[in-house]
Design a protein around this motif. Structure first.
Motif, mmCIF file in Angstrom:
data_model
loop_
_atom_site.group_PDB
_atom_site.id
_atom_site.type_symbol
_atom_site.label_atom_id
_atom_site.label_comp_id
_atom_site.label_asym_id
_atom_site.label_seq_id
_atom_site.Cartn_x
_atom_site.Cartn_y
_atom_site.Cartn_z
ATOM 1 N N ARG A 1 -4.372 6.459 -7.930
ATOM 2 C CA ARG A 1 -3.200 6.453 -8.808
ATOM 3 C C ARG A 1 -3.535 7.160 -10.108
ATOM 4 O O ARG A 1 -4.703 7.392 -10.422
ATOM 5 C CB ARG A 1 -2.759 5.002 -9.080
ATOM 6 C CG ARG A 1 -2.442 4.230 -7.814
ATOM 7 C CD ARG A 1 -1.224 4.791 -7.096
ATOM 8 N NE ARG A 1 -0.017 4.604 -7.873
ATOM 9 C CZ ARG A 1 0.811 3.580 -7.738
ATOM 10 N NH1 ARG A 1 0.569 2.640 -6.847
ATOM 11 N NH2 ARG A 1 1.897 3.497 -8.486
ATOM 12 N N HIS B 1 0.839 -1.198 0.000
ATOM 13 C CA HIS B 1 0.000 0.000 0.000
ATOM 14 C C HIS B 1 0.871 1.244 0.000
ATOM 15 O O HIS B 1 1.882 1.292 0.676
ATOM 16 C CB HIS B 1 -0.852 0.042 1.272
ATOM 17 C CG HIS B 1 -2.071 -0.799 1.163
ATOM 18 N ND1 HIS B 1 -3.234 -0.316 0.617
ATOM 19 C CD2 HIS B 1 -2.308 -2.077 1.509
ATOM 20 C CE1 HIS B 1 -4.147 -1.282 0.657
ATOM 21 N NE2 HIS B 1 -3.610 -2.353 1.189
ATOM 22 N N ASP B 2 0.441 2.280 -0.723
ATOM 23 C CA ASP B 2 1.152 3.535 -0.577
ATOM 24 C C ASP B 2 0.491 4.311 0.558
ATOM 25 O O ASP B 2 -0.507 3.890 1.124
ATOM 26 C CB ASP B 2 1.175 4.342 -1.890
ATOM 27 C CG ASP B 2 -0.196 4.774 -2.318
ATOM 28 O OD1 ASP B 2 -0.738 5.673 -1.669
ATOM 29 O OD2 ASP B 2 -0.722 4.195 -3.283
ATOM 30 N N ARG C 1 1.175 8.660 -7.514
ATOM 31 C CA ARG C 1 0.376 8.307 -6.324
ATOM 32 C C ARG C 1 -0.322 9.549 -5.800
ATOM 33 O O ARG C 1 0.135 10.658 -6.020
ATOM 34 C CB ARG C 1 1.288 7.765 -5.226
ATOM 35 C CG ARG C 1 1.942 6.467 -5.589
ATOM 36 C CD ARG C 1 3.086 6.112 -4.627
ATOM 37 N NE ARG C 1 3.823 4.996 -5.173
ATOM 38 C CZ ARG C 1 3.545 3.720 -4.914
ATOM 39 N NH1 ARG C 1 2.577 3.401 -4.069
ATOM 40 N NH2 ARG C 1 4.233 2.752 -5.463
ATOM 41 N N GLY D 1 -4.922 -0.159 -4.370
ATOM 42 C CA GLY D 1 -3.713 0.599 -4.724
ATOM 43 C C GLY D 1 -3.749 2.075 -4.432
ATOM 44 O O GLY D 1 -2.788 2.779 -4.711
ATOM 45 N N GLY D 2 -4.856 2.575 -3.914
ATOM 46 C CA GLY D 2 -4.940 4.020 -3.659
ATOM 47 C C GLY D 2 -5.326 4.802 -4.913
ATOM 48 O O GLY D 2 -5.668 4.224 -5.943
ATOM 49 N N THR E 1 -1.342 6.672 0.642
ATOM 50 C CA THR E 1 -2.705 7.152 0.452
ATOM 51 C C THR E 1 -3.684 5.998 0.266
ATOM 52 O O THR E 1 -4.838 6.210 -0.064
ATOM 53 C CB THR E 1 -2.765 8.065 -0.780
ATOM 54 O OG1 THR E 1 -2.261 7.329 -1.889
ATOM 55 C CG2 THR E 1 -1.960 9.327 -0.569
ATOM 56 N N SER E 2 -3.237 4.756 0.454
ATOM 57 C CA SER E 2 -4.151 3.631 0.272
ATOM 58 C C SER E 2 -5.243 3.633 1.334
ATOM 59 O O SER E 2 -5.072 4.165 2.419
ATOM 60 C CB SER E 2 -3.396 2.308 0.377
ATOM 61 O OG SER E 2 -2.490 2.220 -0.683
#
Ligand code: GLC
Length: 419
Positions: free
Chosen positions: A392, A2-3, A406, A389-390, A5-6
């Motif tokens: 993107r 996860h980034d 992201r 994935g948030g 911001t996920s």
């Protein structure tokens, strides 16, 4: 992985999509920028994604404002007012405005500015979505009833500028000079038109300087005999949508008649009877560019286009598993096009992946035409992709993997896919 911001469901979740809304609001708030330009102009807008996209883009901001309506409609209004402030009093609205950061000289040719340094904005246009977004934002809040009509003059000036400066041959369709002006800069539909001058090709810089010498005037470009310009289907769909919105905002039938001219021109000149797709018309001879990208489907958004033409687009293309009927979103290029490339490429965009704004634009017409189940399935796929994935820049149409930038604010439109 996860980034930052996920989405993660919180323990206080009360509805199945609270996690998505929390994520969307967080990205919008993180990317919000406000201040005063050194020339004294105040600004407030959502930057698309840092660090790569720090400036204000006309079409991104229209989508951001629509997304902001759920969370803070005052910010939605400010973002659209800032789009207008970035333009000129003659009605020109730039593709990109550099409010708080200037493009470095190496990037300047990409942004097509008048000079290498010291410009507040590009000399190129973006897809003209401002009146379309203005109407939606006005409808979203009743706390400022004057908003709907406060900028009628400026919006009219903008639509008049487009007609005067960009409908060079007077056929109703406006022209783009650079692929960048459509927002879908690197789409393979421009390859046959721009060849070695296409986005990310070395010749791109030469066309930027050549058109710069002609003052970025479409009339001058045509008079000089250049062939690298396009009556772009998607840009004209955006133009028609905005003319229709303007007719309602200003309560003026003249704008509805102008929209009808654009729609008839698309139908008569861009529609390819063999495939049912709408193709761009390139150069002085208006050669149809037979590449199937989402732009060829975009007249679906125009309710004045006859229903059988729109149904054909849906049944033979949008929902066809060999073409655009992907597991995640609506791909930017048909999957059976030789140029279709669904994965990540650091230099190339719009060559296959699914973008949230495209999917959002096409879901409304799908529902309107009665394809509600398909629309829900597509919306659900994009919600899943975001949950994994948030927000993107774009998503792999086969796997749903989030790709490129992201915390990408245009993907906030996923919020509308949770209903
Ligand atoms: C990229 C995209 C374009 C977008 C811009 C800012 O250049 O191709 O569509 O407007 O980034 O997000």
């Amino acid at each position: 992985m996860h980034d930052a911001t996920s989405a993660r469901p919180s323990p206080t979740t009360t509805s199945p999509n609270d996690d998505i809304h929390a994520l969307v609001e967080r990205v919008l708030r993180t990317n919000w920028r406000e201040g005063v330009h050194r020339d004294g102009t105040p600004y407030a807008y959502t930057c698309p994604a840092t660090p790569r996209y720090r400036h204000q883009w006309h079409w991104d901001s229209c989508f951001h404002a629509i997304a902001w309506c759920r969370y803070d409609v005052a910010r939605a209004r400010e973002e659209l007012r800032t789009v207008l402030r970035g333009g000129r009093s003659d009605g020109f609205i730039p593709h990109t405005v550099f409010w708080h950061n200037h493009p470095r000289w190496r990037r300047a040719p990409f942004y097509a500015t008048q000079r290498v340094r010291g410009n507040r904005h590009t000399t190129t246009i973006g897809p003209p979505l401002l009146p379309f977004a203005w109407e939606r934002v006005a409808a979203a809040g009743d706390d400022e009833p004057g908003f709907a009509t406060e900028a009628l003059h400026a919006l009219e000036a903008h639509l008049d500028w487009l007609e005067r400066e960009r409908d060079v041959d007077g056929d109703g369709l406006i022209t783009v000079l650079l692929p960048d002006e459509s927002g879908i800069d690197d789409s393979p539909k421009y390859d046959p038109v721009y060849g070695p001058y296409a986005h990310y090709k070395p010749g791109y810089f030469r066309i930027v300087s050549r058109y710069g010498r002609l003052g970025w005037s479409a009339h001058e470009v045509a008079a000089a005999g250049h062939d690298m310009h396009v009556e772009d289907v998607w840009v004209n769909v955006a133009y028609a949508l905005s003319l229709r919105a303007m007719a309602r905002l200003a309560d003026d039938e003249a704008y509805a008649r102008r929209a009808a001219r654009v729609e008839s021109a698309l139908l008569e000149r861009s529609l390819d009877p063999a495939t049912g797709l709408f193709f761009d018309l390139a150069g002085r001879d208006e050669r149809p560019v037979r590449v199937s990208t989402w732009s060829a489907l975009s007249p679906l958004m125009l309710s004045a286009i006859p229903e059988e033409v729109r149904r054909r687009l849906v049944e033979e293309h949008v929902l066809n598993p060999a073409r655009y009927g992907a597991a995640f979103g609506i791909p930017s290029v048909a999957m059976d096009e030789p140029s279709f490339k669904p994965g990540f490429d650091v230099w190339r965009t719009w060559r296959g992946p699914s973008w949230m704004n495209v999917t959002w634009l096409l879901l409304g017409p799908l529902r309107e035409l009665g394809y509600a189940d398909a629309a829900s399935r597509i919306a659900g796929g994009m919600v899943d992709a975001v949950r994994r994935g948030g927000l993107r820049e774009y998503y792999h149409p086969g796997s749903g993997e989030g790709l490129a930038a992201r915390g990408f604010a245009m993907s906030a439109l996923v919020a509308d896919m949770t209903d």
